[in-house]
Each structure stands twice: as structure tokens, then as C-alpha cells.
Design a protein around this motif. Sequence first.
Motif, PDB file in Angstrom:
ATOM      1  N   ASP A 147      -3.270   3.385  -5.176  1.00 24.93           N
ATOM      2  CA  ASP A 147      -2.789   3.131  -3.824  1.00 24.93           C
ATOM      3  C   ASP A 147      -2.265   1.724  -3.576  1.00 24.93           C
ATOM      4  O   ASP A 147      -1.960   1.369  -2.451  1.00 24.93           O
ATOM      5  N   ILE A 148      -2.126   0.906  -4.618  1.00 27.21           N
ATOM      6  CA  ILE A 148      -1.566  -0.437  -4.483  1.00 27.21           C
ATOM      7  C   ILE A 148      -0.423  -0.599  -5.482  1.00 27.21           C
ATOM      8  O   ILE A 148      -0.611  -0.407  -6.679  1.00 27.21           O
TER       9      ILE A 148
ATOM     10  N   SER B 113      -7.457   0.699  -5.479  1.00 28.71           N
ATOM     11  CA  SER B 113      -8.106  -0.257  -4.580  1.00 28.71           C
ATOM     12  C   SER B 113      -9.579  -0.476  -4.928  1.00 28.71           C
ATOM     13  O   SER B 113     -10.142  -1.506  -4.579  1.00 28.71           O
TER      14      SER B 113
ATOM     15  N   LEU C 159       0.839  -1.196   0.000  1.00 24.21           N
ATOM     16  CA  LEU C 159       0.000   0.000   0.000  1.00 24.21           C
ATOM     17  C   LEU C 159       0.872   1.244   0.000  1.00 24.21           C
ATOM     18  O   LEU C 159       1.851   1.326   0.734  1.00 24.21           O
TER      19      LEU C 159
END
Length: 111
Positions: free
Chosen positions: A88-89, A103, A82
Motif C-alpha cells: 500500500d505504499i 505499511s 499511498l
Amino acid sequence: MTDALPPCPDCGSAFTYEMDALLVCPECGHEWSATAQESDVIRDAVGNVLEDGDTVTVIKDLKLRGTSQVVKVGTKVANIRLVPGDHDIDCKVPGHGQIGLKSQFVKKVTK
């Protein structure tokens, strides 16, 4: 005590209260910031909390920008990381390499 306060993240107690800018659990003594809790949590498409090292499944075909490749629905991605930002990944998608995913397009795989 109001119903709007979240339960304690450590012990799950519903008896939390506010003290200055912090939330406090009277049962275990844990203190945390209410604003940091809401902004730091990253959730998948169905609301499960994601953590580093989780395995996720892609829930929608995703076209990769600048190429003709597509990450197919159902693709499992292991050991995610994260990161802050729009995507966000960070992860390695089998057959595609290192990619940043949002996400909202993944679902956590439960063991």
C-alpha cells in the motif's frame, strides 16, 4: 450514545451519534461514513496514520524479490504515496529505485 462510536475526525468531539448510515458530530456538523473511515485509513507498524507525502523508516531488512538486494533497517524513505492493494505504499527507496512497500514494515518519522 455508546462508547463504541469514534470521535469526530474534524474537531475531535466525543459526542458523535449515528443517523442512518452516517456518523454525525453535533458540535461542528461534520458527517462521515463509519465503514469508509475504517477501511480507508492506512497505519504504520506502530499504529500511526500514514498520509501521502510522509517520511517513513524501514523497521526490518527487506529482501527484494528477484534480486540479491536488501533494503536495510533504518532506511529513510521520503515523500511516500499511498495506493490501494497489498503493497500500500509506492515510493523511491534511495539506492534501489521505485518500490512498493507494505505499511506493516515501516514506521512514520515525526518531525
